[in-house]
Design a protein around this motif. Structure first.
Motif, PDB file in Angstrom:
ATOM      1  N   TRP A  25       0.993  -1.068  -0.050  1.00  0.00           N
ATOM      2  CA  TRP A  25      -0.033   0.144  -0.061  1.00  0.00           C
ATOM      3  C   TRP A  25       0.847   1.386   0.141  1.00  0.00           C
ATOM      4  O   TRP A  25       1.951   1.325   0.746  1.00  0.00           O
ATOM      5  CB  TRP A  25      -0.881  -0.032   1.106  1.00  0.00           C
ATOM      6  N   PRO A  26       0.575   2.480  -0.829  1.00  0.00           N
ATOM      7  CA  PRO A  26       1.362   3.470  -0.749  1.00  0.00           C
ATOM      8  C   PRO A  26       1.100   4.375   0.602  1.00  0.00           C
ATOM      9  O   PRO A  26       1.830   5.335   0.490  1.00  0.00           O
ATOM     10  CB  PRO A  26       0.751   4.269  -2.107  1.00  0.00           C
ATOM     11  N   LEU A  27       0.205   4.135   1.129  1.00  0.00           N
ATOM     12  CA  LEU A  27      -0.127   4.788   2.342  1.00  0.00           C
ATOM     13  C   LEU A  27      -0.284   3.763   3.831  1.00  0.00           C
ATOM     14  O   LEU A  27      -0.699   2.630   3.553  1.00  0.00           O
ATOM     15  CB  LEU A  27      -1.679   5.310   2.307  1.00  0.00           C
ATOM     16  N   ARG A  31      -3.595  -0.079   7.017  1.00  0.00           N
ATOM     17  CA  ARG A  31      -4.088  -0.014   5.500  1.00  0.00           C
ATOM     18  C   ARG A  31      -5.012   1.255   5.308  1.00  0.00           C
ATOM     19  O   ARG A  31      -5.873   1.179   6.121  1.00  0.00           O
ATOM     20  CB  ARG A  31      -4.829  -1.472   5.332  1.00  0.00           C
ATOM     21  N   PRO A  32      -4.889   1.990   4.489  1.00  0.00           N
ATOM     22  CA  PRO A  32      -5.917   2.979   4.125  1.00  0.00           C
ATOM     23  C   PRO A  32      -7.133   2.551   3.712  1.00  0.00           C
ATOM     24  O   PRO A  32      -7.495   1.387   3.165  1.00  0.00           O
ATOM     25  CB  PRO A  32      -5.115   3.781   3.077  1.00  0.00           C
ATOM     26  N   GLN A  33      -8.085   3.395   3.815  1.00  0.00           N
ATOM     27  CA  GLN A  33      -9.618   3.240   3.591  1.00  0.00           C
ATOM     28  C   GLN A  33      -9.640   3.404   2.133  1.00  0.00           C
ATOM     29  O   GLN A  33      -9.176   4.530   1.677  1.00  0.00           O
ATOM     30  CB  GLN A  33     -10.584   4.019   4.435  1.00  0.00           C
ATOM     31  N   ALA A  55      -8.012   7.283   1.320  1.00  0.00           N
ATOM     32  CA  ALA A  55      -8.262   8.460   2.365  1.00  0.00           C
ATOM     33  C   ALA A  55      -6.925   8.328   3.135  1.00  0.00           C
ATOM     34  O   ALA A  55      -6.180   7.664   3.541  1.00  0.00           O
ATOM     35  CB  ALA A  55      -9.557   7.876   3.510  1.00  0.00           C
ATOM     36  N   ALA A  56      -6.671   9.852   2.961  1.00  0.00           N
ATOM     37  CA  ALA A  56      -5.570  10.324   4.000  1.00  0.00           C
ATOM     38  C   ALA A  56      -5.452  11.746   4.229  1.00  0.00           C
ATOM     39  O   ALA A  56      -6.214  12.544   3.406  1.00  0.00           O
ATOM     40  CB  ALA A  56      -4.004   9.790   3.263  1.00  0.00           C
ATOM     41  N   CYS A 143      -7.674  12.868  -0.510  1.00  0.00           N
ATOM     42  CA  CYS A 143      -7.321  11.468  -0.861  1.00  0.00           C
ATOM     43  C   CYS A 143      -6.199  11.421  -1.905  1.00  0.00           C
ATOM     44  O   CYS A 143      -5.704  12.227  -2.611  1.00  0.00           O
ATOM     45  CB  CYS A 143      -8.595  10.680  -1.268  1.00  0.00           C
ATOM     46  N   LEU A 144      -5.493  10.136  -2.133  1.00  0.00           N
ATOM     47  CA  LEU A 144      -4.315   9.851  -3.009  1.00  0.00           C
ATOM     48  C   LEU A 144      -5.279   8.979  -4.023  1.00  0.00           C
ATOM     49  O   LEU A 144      -5.811   7.885  -3.639  1.00  0.00           O
ATOM     50  CB  LEU A 144      -3.315   9.015  -2.157  1.00  0.00           C
TER      51      LEU A 144
END
Length: 186
Positions: A25-27, A31-33, A55-56, A143-144
């Motif tokens: 995962w890039p975030l 684990r990102p949503q 989401a971030a 978000c990303l």
């Protein structure tokens, strides 16, 4: 031991024995949503969503999802974009994309999976950022947008994340392997 119990035991033990995945995962962690998932378009110019929105908060570190070479770090349509080309992934090679970001690396930089490569930028607004690939067009907050391409074809980035073994389906009198009576594998 009953066959179902044996299969369940193997399924629970399997992920621990796997080598680390080629992508991450890039975030995160955690684990990102996923705010918006992959929605493949019907054609090259059709509506759809050509990646994942994760989401971030603005300023969150963005990490390389895979080892590769940065092939673009700059602005497109008013947004910061970063592209990493993944070696030895076919012809043409796979590329991961991240936006909106403030790149921490430049084109030509070799990166390893997990390296910080950018920070999440604020969603673009106004005419320069109105094309909607990421930011306020898809997310209530920041978000990303994480994309994956082979040539000009967009792919689902989740295909590259191995999250453990395949899901086991119930065995209902079928042979487990094609060579032992014509059953199927899942």
């Amino acid at each position: 031991m009953h066959l179902t119990t044996l299969l369940l035991t193997l399924a629970l033990a399997w992920p621990a024995s796997l080598p680390s995945p080629p992508l991450a995962w890039p975030l995160g962690p955690p684990r990102p949503q996923i705010v918006r998932g992959w929605e493949p378009p019907a054609g090259p110019y059709a509506a759809g969503h050509r990646g994942l929105d994760l989401a971030a908060p603005v300023g969150a570190p963005v990490r390389a999802a895979a080892s590769g070479v940065v092939t673009f770090a700059g602005r497109v349509a008013g947004r910061g974009v970063l592209t990493i080309t993944l070696p030895d992934t076919g012809d043409p090679p796979l590329r991961t994309t991240y936006e909106p970001v403030d790149p921490l690396v430049t084109a030509g930089t070799k990166v390893t999976r997990g390296d910080p490569v950018a920070t999440l930028a604020a969603p673009a607004t106004g005419a320069a950022g109105s094309s909607g690939a990421a930011g306020s067009a898809h997310c209530a907050g920041s978000c990303l947008h994480w994309g994956l391409l082979r040539g000009d074809t967009y792919l689902n980035p989740l295909l590259l994340l191995r999250q453990g073994p395949s899901r086991l389906l119930p065995v209902t009198g079928q042979a487990l392997f094609a060579g032992s009576g014509g059953g199927t594998r899942s």
